[in-house]
Design an enzyme around this catalytic site. Structure first.
Site, PDB file in Angstrom:
ATOM      1  N   HIS A 355       0.820  -1.219   0.000  1.00  0.00           N
ATOM      2  CA  HIS A 355       0.000   0.000   0.000  1.00  0.00           C
ATOM      3  C   HIS A 355       0.849   1.263   0.000  1.00  0.00           C
ATOM      4  O   HIS A 355       2.030   1.271   0.377  1.00  0.00           O
ATOM      5  CB  HIS A 355      -0.979  -0.005   1.176  1.00  0.00           C
ATOM      6  N   CYS A 374       2.513  -4.864   7.025  1.00  0.00           N
ATOM      7  CA  CYS A 374       2.279  -4.637   5.604  1.00  0.00           C
ATOM      8  C   CYS A 374       3.499  -3.997   4.942  1.00  0.00           C
ATOM      9  O   CYS A 374       4.438  -3.572   5.609  1.00  0.00           O
ATOM     10  CB  CYS A 374       1.042  -3.774   5.384  1.00  0.00           C
TER      11      CYS A 374
END
Length: 454
Positions: A355, A374
């Protein structure tokens, strides 16, 4: 077989030669095999090799008119050093092949055919052992993402079609492109035992990644905190990333999945542990205005029909203390949203994806193991263009969570390489996740599919 004998059988295999020269040499060596040699090969090729040789009119692949080809000599070198691959030389019949090559120096059709068939059998056994043998653990979304074990015929056909058979062996083209240069580094006598062990562990990790998973795929290395976009077997671009912190619960796991779609204008669903440690602490310190100022909502549940609820109804002190179930909290799109403008989804039970991020300062640091699991991207727009074959909206407007399907699924592999070929040398990195020291089996982040690890 000794190194001296290898030189006698095929010294050209160990001398740098252009691909065109090697191709011409190999083609000339196999262009006019005698009828008796072809007959002997046809007689000796077993059921697993018969179709392959019949399709090439029983012409030899490994044997030249005057004995063993340079490619065959290189094959023997690989087989005799097979312990580097966690393979016993006996499993690939290295000694038997060395004897067959020695006998082939006499040049009789029978001896040449024996050496030819033995080389093919050993090559197939070696490729299969490498593709199915010991490798570091990796979480695969699908078995289709793991290294496939080829049939004898397909393994030999791939070698046959290579521009240079010697080059095919030298680069170990049936493995990931990083594998052969890292393995070759073990020839360096100046390496100490710790470095050799480190290389061996990283070879285990590379064996978990197919040679060429797709025409395009993404590789993320958490040790260097860097991402590569691979196209047709070569890096087409790279960028810095931020990955999980060294704490076991925050580490980015070793895993593989298919990137299926992008989410533009995303929410951030805060993981329950961060609701307790971060959100609840801030609410208890600053009051519920913290939530509004940060663009956070408290929701009734984790369903798609969840509705916003009054945060004043939550006992935030109990949440922070761990004595109460953490409520669902999400951050609205835009502004300081931890997801930035886009996230790229490869659905998995670990709640991991790639992301954008508003915090670009972290990407300028040398040590970038700083996220909650992440992978934060240096340039999400560039990755988006590459994945989608068109630009993404730079300033998304409209509804949150706009889902854009990729034109085709793109595999992503997340690995951990503390020793990696780079610019013609091997770069050794710190074992930030302690996986070299403690082992790779400790894959972090169990089922957290409903939350986002920023």
């Amino acid at each position: 077989m000794t190194r001296a004998l290898l030189f006698a059988l095929g010294a050209a295999a160990l001398v740098p030669t252009s691909a065109a020269t090697l191709q011409a040499r190999e083609a000339a060596a196999a262009a006019s095999p005698s009828a008796s040699l072809r007959a002997e090969i046809a007689k000796r090729a077993g059921s697993d090799l018969r179709e392959f040789y019949a399709a090439r009119d029983n012409r030899p692949l490994w044997i030249a008119a005057n004995g063993v080809s340079p490619a065959a000599a290189r094959l023997l070198d690989l087989l005799e050093t097979a312990p580097r691959d966690r393979i016993k030389p006996g499993k690939v019949k290295a000694s038997a092949l060395a004897r067959a090559f020695e006998a082939a120096r006499g040049g009789t059709p029978e001896d040449l055919a024996k050496a030819e068939v033995a080389a093919s059998k050993s090559y197939v056994a070696y490729v299969k052992a490498l593709r199915s043998g010991k490798r570091a653990p990796m979480i695969y979304e699908s078995e289709a993402l793991s290294p496939a074990v080829p049939t004898a015929r397909s393994a030999l056909q791939t070698a046959e079609r290579a521009p240079s058979l010697e080059g095919h062996l030298r680069t170990m083209a049936w493995m990931h492109p990083l594998y052969a240069p890292l393995r070759k580094a073990l020839d360096d006598a100046t390496l100490d035992e710790a470095q050799r062990r480190q290389i061996a562990l990283n070879l285990d990790r590379l064996r978990a990644i197919p040679a060429n998973p797709a025409s395009r795929y993404v590789l993320v290395d958490t040790a260097s905190a860097r991402l590569w976009m691979y196209e047709n077997g070569r890096p087409a671009g790279t960028m810095r990333v931020v990955v999980g912190k060294p704490e076991e619960a925050m580490q980015t796991p070793t895993m593989a999945g298919y990137i299926r779609y992008a989410v533009v204008n995303p929410y951030w669903n805060v993981p329950p542990d961060l609701v307790r440690s971060r959100v609840a602490w801030n609410v208890n310190t600053k009051g519920t205005t913290y939530l509004g100022n940060g663009g956070y909502q408290v929701l009734s549940d984790w369903s798609d029909q969840a509705r916003p609820i009054d945060p004043a109804r939550i006992d935030w002190r109990a949440v922070e203390a761990g004595g109460d179930t953490a409520p669902r909290v999400r951050q609205l799109p835009g502004g300081s949203n931890f997801m930035g403008t886009v996230k790229f989804m490869f659905p998995n039970d670990q709640g991991i994806y790639l992301h954008d991020t508003p915090d670009k300062d972290l990407l300028r640091k040398d040590v970038r193991q700083l996220s909650s699991g992440c992978v934060r991207l240096e340039d999400a727009q560039r990755l988006g263009r590459w994945l989608m074959n068109r630009p993404l909206p730079r300033r998304p407007r409209g509804d949150p969570e706009q889902r854009l399907a990729l034109p085709e699924l793109v595999p992503v592999y997340i690995t951990y390489l503390t020793a990696m070929p780079e610019g013609g040398r091997i770069v050794f990195r710190d074992d930030v996740y302690a996986r070299d020291r403690l082992g790779d089996a400790r894959l972090a982040l169990g089922g957290r599919s409903r939350a986002d690890r920023p």
